[in-house]
Design an enzyme around this catalytic site. Structure first.
Site, PDB file in Angstrom:
ATOM      1  N   ASP A 126     -16.784 -14.309 -28.402  1.00 41.43           N
ATOM      2  CA  ASP A 126     -15.978 -14.216 -27.186  1.00 41.43           C
ATOM      3  C   ASP A 126     -14.549 -13.796 -27.534  1.00 41.43           C
ATOM      4  O   ASP A 126     -13.976 -12.898 -26.898  1.00 41.43           O
ATOM      5  CB  ASP A 126     -15.990 -15.567 -26.472  1.00 41.43           C
ATOM      6  CG  ASP A 126     -15.147 -15.561 -25.212  1.00 41.43           C
ATOM      7  OD1 ASP A 126     -15.357 -14.676 -24.362  1.00 41.43           O
ATOM      8  OD2 ASP A 126     -14.270 -16.436 -25.065  1.00 41.43           O
ATOM      9  N   GLU A 178     -22.399 -11.963 -26.883  1.00 37.86           N
ATOM     10  CA  GLU A 178     -21.170 -12.431 -27.528  1.00 37.86           C
ATOM     11  C   GLU A 178     -21.461 -12.994 -28.919  1.00 37.86           C
ATOM     12  O   GLU A 178     -20.724 -12.733 -29.877  1.00 37.86           O
ATOM     13  CB  GLU A 178     -20.495 -13.499 -26.665  1.00 37.86           C
ATOM     14  CG  GLU A 178     -19.807 -12.949 -25.441  1.00 37.86           C
ATOM     15  CD  GLU A 178     -19.098 -14.018 -24.646  1.00 37.86           C
ATOM     16  OE1 GLU A 178     -18.134 -13.672 -23.931  1.00 37.86           O
ATOM     17  OE2 GLU A 178     -19.496 -15.203 -24.725  1.00 37.86           O
TER      18      GLU A 178
END
Length: 290
Positions: free
Chosen positions: A66, A134
């Site tokens: 992320d 992610e």
């Protein structure tokens, strides 16, 4: 290029060459540490544990991915849109890294077919693919570093699947997304204008707070009420996705708000007990998708 040829020769002698080839088709290069990529696709619902008994899933890689994805996409957007202001760059980046976009990208490159999860568990949600994407970015970063990660995003993701100029003109209504989420999960959401002031050039500036079940979610400022609401909603959606403590507070507040007033009569006590049992059942089975 030479490194890939060497890796390909070594691959001929590996028992797990099928897995390496599968990841090569997605990445454009052979993994050095294939275990990272396998873990990136391991959902927590599988309840797999390491030799030391620790949970083995993609959540830590998702956390790392992320942050790396934000930096890489910010880098790409900054280079592509020369001279554009910070607000424009932030909004464009948000459109790429938002969960819906990452879900679609995961499907486009075939990650959805590789994710391992328990079909008996209801804990996984509609964002499982985006979360895995992610985590996959986190795996690339640990395996090959930032530059390789950036090249993957540019050559294997942005160029074939995302038109940056077209995307930048697309308006995303974060307020509508938040309201849609609240209706789906039966949550009370409010937008409160808490301050109105003037900047140094005497332009009006608005500040809005979003509360979910009375709990502060996010705050946003803007040169119109609409802009401040959009920014506050965007911050709240990010908090819903990435802050488990916030969501626990929201759930607790929702439970307290739904508790009926006490009545000491025997009949009402019996009714209250039945209602509490129903509430407990709802709370225990309800899934919050973020």
């Amino acid at each position: 290029m030479l490194r890939n040829k060497i890796d390909k020769i070594r691959l001929l002698f590996r028992k797990d060459r099928e897995s390496y080839s599968c990841f090569y088709r997605i990445l454009g290069f052979y993994p050095r540490n294939i275990r990272l990529y396998e873990q990136a696709l391991l959902h927590k619902s599988t309840a797999v544990r390491s030799e030391k008994g620790r949970p083995l899933n993609n959540e830590r890689l998702e956390f790392l991915g992320d942050a790396i994805l934000d930096a890489i996409v910010g880098d790409i957007v900054y280079q592509h849109f020369e001279g554009k202001r910070e607000g424009f760059l932030t909004n464009t980046r948000s459109k790429i890294v938002q969960r819906e976009t990452l879900n679609k990208l995961a499907v486009e490159i075939g990650l959805d077919k590789l994710i391992k999860y328990s079909t008996r568990s209801s804990s996984h949600n509609s964002y499982m693919y985006g979360n895995a994407f992610e985590a996959f970015i986190g795996a690339i970063y640990l395996d090959r570093g930032y530059e390789c990660c950036k090249q993957f995003m540019e050559r294997r993701i942005i160029e074939p699947y995302i038109d940056l100029d077209k995307l930048s003109r697309k308006e995303v209504n974060f307020k509508s997304k938040l309201i849609e989420w609240s209706q789906k999960n039966k949550m009370e959401v409010s937008f409160e204008l808490i301050e109105q002031s003037l900047d140094k050039e005497n332009n009006p500036v608005f500040q809005t707070e979003v509360r979910i079940e009375g709990i502060l979610g996010g705050s946003g400022t803007g040169y119109s009420k609409k802009e401040s609401q959009q920014n506050a909603a965007q911050m709240t959606l990010k908090k819903i996705k990435g802050d488990p403590e916030f969501m626990a507070s929201v759930q607790e507040a929702k439970t307290q708000n739904n508790v009926p007033a006490e009545d000491t009569t025997p009949e009402s006590e019996m009714s209250l007990t039945a209602e509490n049992q129903q509430i407990d059942e709802i709370i225990s089975t309800e899934e919050i998708s973020v």
